[in-house]
Write a protein that holds these residues in place. Structure first.
Motif, PDB file in Angstrom:
ATOM      1  N   GLU A   1       1.068  -1.428   0.020  1.00 10.02           N
ATOM      2  CA  GLU A   1       0.411   0.157  -0.461  1.00 10.02           C
ATOM      3  C   GLU A   1       0.910   1.429   0.281  1.00 10.02           C
ATOM      4  OE1 GLU A   1      -2.528  -0.244   3.473  1.00 10.02           O
ATOM      5  OE2 GLU A   1      -3.695  -2.091   2.404  1.00 10.02           O
ATOM      6  N   SER A   2       1.595   1.398   0.508  1.00  6.90           N
ATOM      7  CA  SER A   2       2.736   2.471   1.031  1.00  6.90           C
ATOM      8  C   SER A   2       3.974   2.039  -0.199  1.00  6.90           C
ATOM      9  CB  SER A   2       3.865   1.820   1.948  1.00  6.90           C
ATOM     10  OG  SER A   2       4.803   3.381   2.158  1.00  6.90           O
TER      11      SER A   2
ATOM     12  N   SER B   1       1.094   6.587  -7.228  1.00 11.75           N
ATOM     13  CA  SER B   1       0.163   7.796  -7.498  1.00 11.75           C
ATOM     14  C   SER B   1       0.622   8.649  -6.798  1.00 11.75           C
ATOM     15  CB  SER B   1      -0.593   7.335  -6.491  1.00 11.75           C
ATOM     16  OG  SER B   1      -1.304   5.810  -7.022  1.00 11.75           O
ATOM     17  N   TYR B   2       1.014   9.612  -5.747  1.00 11.61           N
ATOM     18  CA  TYR B   2       1.851  10.365  -5.966  1.00 11.61           C
ATOM     19  C   TYR B   2       3.035  11.455  -7.118  1.00 11.61           C
ATOM     20  CZ  TYR B   2       3.683  14.565  -3.512  1.00 11.61           C
ATOM     21  OH  TYR B   2       4.565  15.699  -2.651  1.00 11.61           O
TER      22      TYR B   2
ATOM     23  N   SER C   1       2.227   1.629  -3.634  1.00 15.01           N
ATOM     24  CA  SER C   1       1.124   1.808  -4.139  1.00 15.01           C
ATOM     25  C   SER C   1       0.613   3.475  -4.220  1.00 15.01           C
ATOM     26  CB  SER C   1       0.137   0.956  -3.670  1.00 15.01           C
ATOM     27  OG  SER C   1      -1.386   1.336  -4.465  1.00 15.01           O
ATOM     28  N   ARG C   2       0.840   4.486  -2.750  1.00 14.43           N
ATOM     29  CA  ARG C   2       0.398   5.669  -2.624  1.00 14.43           C
ATOM     30  C   ARG C   2       1.694   6.113  -3.168  1.00 14.43           C
ATOM     31  NH1 ARG C   2      -1.167   3.484   2.672  1.00 14.43           N
ATOM     32  NH2 ARG C   2       0.815   4.252   3.513  1.00 14.43           N
ATOM     33  N   ALA C   3       2.975   6.241  -2.562  1.00 20.21           N
ATOM     34  CA  ALA C   3       3.964   6.766  -3.669  1.00 20.21           C
ATOM     35  C   ALA C   3       4.207   6.687  -4.784  1.00 20.21           C
ATOM     36  CB  ALA C   3       5.411   6.224  -3.155  1.00 20.21           C
TER      37      ALA C   3
ATOM     38  N   SER D   1       9.695   7.344  -2.603  1.00 14.59           N
ATOM     39  CA  SER D   1       9.092   5.480  -1.771  1.00 14.59           C
ATOM     40  C   SER D   1       9.698   5.720   0.247  1.00 14.59           C
ATOM     41  CB  SER D   1       9.269   4.612  -2.570  1.00 14.59           C
ATOM     42  OG  SER D   1       9.231   4.625  -3.246  1.00 14.59           O
TER      43      SER D   1
END
Length: 263
Positions: free
Chosen positions: A67-68, A74-75, A70-72, A98
């Motif tokens: 999830e981390s 997307s950001y 994935s968020r990175a 990341s």
């Protein structure tokens, strides 16, 4: 953890084997049977309780990491939308993002982009020096012609390294010496990075390939193209930063600030 589980598993299997070999109908073996059965059941319950906990813990950490990341991603993809070479932009920034808590300032992203471009330009210069050294060892006309081209390209890339270095230093000054200097710093950064981009483009167009083996020619052009693309992305990230900087400071017309500094 692995050794512990293996030990429990072996003991459990051993308990099963002992149980299968024990004759419960013989009175003399009753205590032995109960001792072995109790030990076997203890190991079984310990094993059955330990494994799910560890698996769930591992799966939990694994899910958090996924999830981390994935968020990175997307950001970074959002930040790189304005870049001409967005995939390369994501590839450049993601390793740093990341490892950092989000969100990251647009100024830091611009600095990372410029620093990455600078590093790539330096390595490209080193590679060109290696090729030039090899070409210097022959007197054939084709090699001599390309050696001159390579030498000129080395000089251009060296200029690009200096320009990107100056740009990086100039970027760090923004916000530290007053908003009236914003346009001055912004103009310098854009001018120098654009010059570095032009130098890389000129090198790509100038290398013909005569006297250079195909593999080296492909490597040279690929490295120069990478510098060009990273310089282009750096300009995009820098423009994104200056836009957000003006918005955060309420600066609608930076030319007014510049005139105030001059007068």
């Amino acid at each position: 953890m692995g050794i512990c589980l293996a030990t429990l598993a072996l003991n459990f299997v051993d308990g099963l084997w002992v149980f299968s070999q024990t004759d419960a109908t013989q009175p003399n073996d009753w205590k032995t049977f109960m001792f072995k059965l109790t030990g076997m059941l203890s190991l079984y319950f310990a094993f059955s309780m330990l494994v799910p906990i560890q698996w769930l813990t591992w799966l939990g950490f694994s899910t958090i990491n996924v999830e981390s990341r994935s968020r990175a991603r997307s950001y970074v993809e959002l930040q790189c939308r304005s870049a001409l070479y967005s995939d390369l932009c994501v590839q450049t920034l993601l390793p740093y993002v990341s490892k950092t808590r989000l969100p990251i300032s647009s100024q830091l992203l611009a600095q990372i982009s410029l620093a990455s471009c600078l590093s790539k330009a330096r390595f490209t210069k080193m590679y060109l020096n290696m090729v030039a050294k090899k070409l210097n060892q022959t007197t054939e006309d084709a090699y001599a012609t390309n050696n001159q081209t390579i030498e000129e390209c080395i000089q251009q890339i060296d200029d690009g390294v200096n320009q990107i270095t100056q740009s990086f230093k100039e970027l760090q000054k923004i916000g530290k010496d007053g908003d009236e200097n914003l346009m001055w710093h912004e103009s310098n950064v854009k001018t120098w990075v654009s010059a570095a981009l032009t130098d890389a483009t000129t090198c790509i167009d100038g290398i013909l390939g005569g006297g250079i083996n195909k593999r080296e020619l492909v490597m040279i052009k690929a490295r120069l193209l990478n510098v060009k693309q990273m310089a282009s992305n750096s300009l995009a990230m820098f423009s994104r930063f200056t836009t957000s900087y003006r918005a955060s400071r309420g600066i609608k017309n930076p030319e007014i600030l510049t005139r105030k500094r001059l007068f």
